[in-house]
Motif scaffolding. Structure first.
Motif, short mmCIF file in Angstrom:
data_model
loop_
_atom_site.label_atom_id
_atom_site.label_comp_id
_atom_site.label_asym_id
_atom_site.label_seq_id
_atom_site.Cartn_x
_atom_site.Cartn_y
_atom_site.Cartn_z
N ALA A 1 0.85 -1.18 0.00
CA ALA A 1 0.00 0.00 0.00
C ALA A 1 0.88 1.23 0.00
O ALA A 1 2.02 1.20 0.46
CB ALA A 1 -0.91 0.01 1.22
N VAL A 2 0.34 2.32 -0.48
CA VAL A 2 1.02 3.60 -0.48
C VAL A 2 0.28 4.51 0.48
O VAL A 2 -0.95 4.64 0.42
CB VAL A 2 1.05 4.23 -1.90
N ALA A 3 1.04 5.14 1.38
CA ALA A 3 0.44 6.05 2.35
C ALA A 3 1.44 7.12 2.68
O ALA A 3 2.65 6.91 2.58
CB ALA A 3 0.04 5.29 3.61
N PRO A 4 0.95 8.29 3.11
CA PRO A 4 1.89 9.36 3.49
C PRO A 4 2.70 8.93 4.72
O PRO A 4 2.20 8.23 5.59
CB PRO A 4 0.98 10.54 3.85
N ASP A 5 3.95 9.32 4.75
CA ASP A 5 4.81 9.06 5.90
C ASP A 5 4.59 10.21 6.88
O ASP A 5 5.09 11.31 6.68
CB ASP A 5 6.27 8.99 5.45
#
Length: 195
Positions: A1-5
């Motif tokens: 998944a891609v998510a903001p750090d």
């Protein structure tokens, strides 16, 4: 998944303001002065200056784990787990520690009573003994941030006795949800608290 750090930060320094403890200190002048809080837990680290000046008495009831000689009972409540030190800091860490953090009652005095071992485990008989010790050694409040899903008659009787002596007993509800309140927080004479 891609998510903001996402950047994270400690929140303890904000807790006093979030619960308006700073208003209680400033507007009402209530800082815990004159209150003796017994912390029945894994002990308290006696070295940090934020807590060292708050310690007035200490004791240990922890089967085979009281420092320094791993006895069943002793005069040192030195913490080698960390939980008890954390709890004592929430209660009475000094405001002038340079870290911007303060306990909710920074002028309270602490009576560490080690009833849990280095792994954070303990026995109801040690907790009961610790309650009696705290109530007879000047505690105004007894904090029990520990628990079990099963009730202990010995702990219940000790709490009832301490409350009859005028001691306020506060115990963790267990933070497992509204349907589950652990003991000793579920006893009638304990004030059960949860996050």
């Amino acid at each position: 998944a891609v998510a903001p750090d996402m950047r994270l930060h400690v929140t303890l320094s904000e807790s006093a303001g979030l619960i308006h403890a700073d208003r209680v200190w400033n507007e009402l002048g209530l800082t815990g002065a004159g209150v003796h809080v017994a912390v029945l837990d894994s002990g308290v680290d006696l070295a940090p200056p934020d807590l060292a000046d708050h310690i007035v008495a200490q004791h240990c009831f922890s089967k085979g784990d009281c420092p320094p000689g791993r006895t069943d009972e002793g005069e040192s409540a030195q913490d080698d787990h960390g939980h008890g030190t954390h709890v004592a800091g929430i209660i009475a860490a000094t405001r002038g520690n340079g870290l911007g953090m303060a306990g909710v009652a920074p002028d309270a005095l602490i009576l560490p009573v080690r009833v849990l071992d280095g792994s954070g485990q303990g026995w109801s008989s040690d907790v009961a003994a610790g309650i009696y010790w705290a109530a007879t050694n000047g505690a105004s409040v007894i904090n029990l941030s520990l628990g079990s899903p099963s009730a202990s008659t010995a702990v219940r009787d000790a709490i009832d006795w301490a409350v009859a002596q005028g001691v306020v007993v506060v115990a963790s509800a267990g933070n497992s949800g509204p349907e589950t309140v652990n003991y000793p927080g579920a006893f009638a004479n304990a004030i059960g608290v949860a996050a």
